[in-house]
Design a protein around this motif. Structure first.
Motif, short mmCIF file in Angstrom:
data_model
loop_
_atom_site.label_atom_id
_atom_site.label_comp_id
_atom_site.label_asym_id
_atom_site.label_seq_id
_atom_site.Cartn_x
_atom_site.Cartn_y
_atom_site.Cartn_z
N CYS A 49 0.90 -1.31 0.04
CA CYS A 49 -0.05 -0.04 -0.06
C CYS A 49 1.08 1.12 0.00
O CYS A 49 2.24 1.17 -0.06
CB CYS A 49 -0.83 0.03 1.37
N GLY A 51 1.35 3.47 2.38
CA GLY A 51 2.16 3.74 3.60
C GLY A 51 3.44 2.71 3.63
O GLY A 51 4.56 2.89 3.82
N GLN A 136 5.75 -1.44 12.10
CA GLN A 136 4.51 -1.17 11.34
C GLN A 136 3.39 -0.70 12.04
O GLN A 136 2.63 0.30 11.80
CB GLN A 136 3.90 -2.34 10.57
N TRP A 203 1.30 1.82 8.57
CA TRP A 203 0.75 1.54 7.38
C TRP A 203 -0.12 0.42 7.63
O TRP A 203 0.22 -0.27 8.55
CB TRP A 203 1.87 1.07 6.02
N VAL A 225 -3.83 6.50 7.75
CA VAL A 225 -3.05 5.84 6.90
C VAL A 225 -3.82 4.94 5.83
O VAL A 225 -4.66 4.16 6.72
CB VAL A 225 -1.96 5.30 7.26
N ASP A 226 -3.70 5.00 4.76
CA ASP A 226 -4.32 3.62 3.91
C ASP A 226 -5.62 3.29 4.34
O ASP A 226 -6.56 4.21 4.10
CB ASP A 226 -3.47 2.41 4.17
#
Length: 304
Positions: A49, A51, A136, A203, A225-226
């Motif tokens: 993705c 991120g 992450q 992400w 994010v995303d």
């Protein structure tokens, strides 16, 4: 599957009409995708993705070239969120006619039956963050953000295991408000004990933790994010640091201070506001699994 040999043997025995891949694309795996192009193939893209690219990819050109070659072997690439599909198309990784959005889901029956959170009634507001302890997931950001909020108004349960464990233990060592519980399998039981869930990921193509929290009727604080913000259904009202959605708050920015501001906004919210977030989150998640299965059925019918 344990390797290419077993995969080839299974394909020879079954002779399937369609292959659905769930693995992450890579230069190493590209020959296998190309070799199987004689069969119809779909990729369920739940790894990459915008991120991920921003935080992990030193060479955008090399990374996107690998993805374009991998996706070219596919009849369809299934994105797990609208944001992910937007990135796929904006980056010119695949044509719109060969990409599809199937909002990801899992069964959430164990979460839907949980009672709604009790009113805080003067006690500390209990937050839960859970997942694999990796950069992450942004749990380091969360622990640093808590330092901006001195006092006993919040309590945080952090659940999980992974390579960042020692770093996170060190960050949490001096904060009595934080409990590190290690890896746990009883997530519904833990959700029943908390008031809200924090998802500070760097992400997240979709974010099943957010789905589970919504189904459990727990307000959320999520990174912008995303696929996370579209789950919270943001509206335009809110501060520069956090926007109010229908089931929680979306953090605008990656700094520790803006996450701290969002934590403070959750702490300052009324029981009535949190109850509204709880009800809307559960409503939005109630049909997630049936919608997901129906979307897959519709796609497979189209391809049959």
């Amino acid at each position: 599957m344990t390797g290419p040999g077993e995969l080839n043997s299974t394909l020879a025995d079954w002779n399937p009409d369609l292959l659905v891949w769930h693995k992450a694309c890579s230069w190493k795996g590209l020959p296998s995708l190309i070799r199987h192009r004689v069969r119809r193939q779909i990729l369920f893209e739940h790894h990459y993705c915008a991120g991920f690219e921003r935080h992990n990819v030193p060479s955008t050109l090399r990374f996107r070239t690998m993805l374009r070659l991998s996706y070219a072997a596919m009849e369809q690439v299934v994105a797990v969120s609208r944001a992910q599909r937007s990135w796929l198309e904006t980056a010119h990784l695949i044509s719109p006619s060969r990409s599809r959005v199937l909002l990801s889901s899992r069964t959430v029956d164990d979460f839907l039956v949980l009672p709604a959170p009790d009113p805080a009634l003067g006690r500390p507001l209990t937050l839960l963050a859970y997942g694999r302890l990796t950069p992450q997931k942004g749990f380091d950001r969360l622990l640093r953000a808590l330092r901006h909020l001195p006092g006993g108004g919040l309590r945080l349960l952090l659940v999980g295991d992974g390579p960042q464990k020692q770093e996170l233990e060190a960050l949490a060592a001096a904060d009595p408000r934080v409990e590190l519980l290690g890896a746990r399998k009883d997530i519904p039981a833990l959700l029943a004990q908390v008031d809200a869930v924090v998802i500070p990921s760097r992400w997240e193509p979709w974010g099943n933790v957010c789905l589970e929290a919504r189904a459990a009727g727990r307000p959320v604080i999520v990174s912008d994010v995303d696929g996370l913000p579209e789950q919270v259904l943001r509206s335009r009202n809110g501060s520069a640091s956090a926007q109010h959605g229908s089931c929680g708050l979306v953090v605008n920015g990656e700094s520790d201070s803006v996450l701290a501001a969002a934590l403070d906004a959750m702490l300052s919210s009324t029981d009535r506001q949190r109850s509204s977030w709880s009800e809307e989150g559960r409503r939005s998640a109630r049909s997630a699994w049936s919608d997901y299965m129906g979307s897959w059925s519709h796609l497979l019918d189209e391809l049959s």
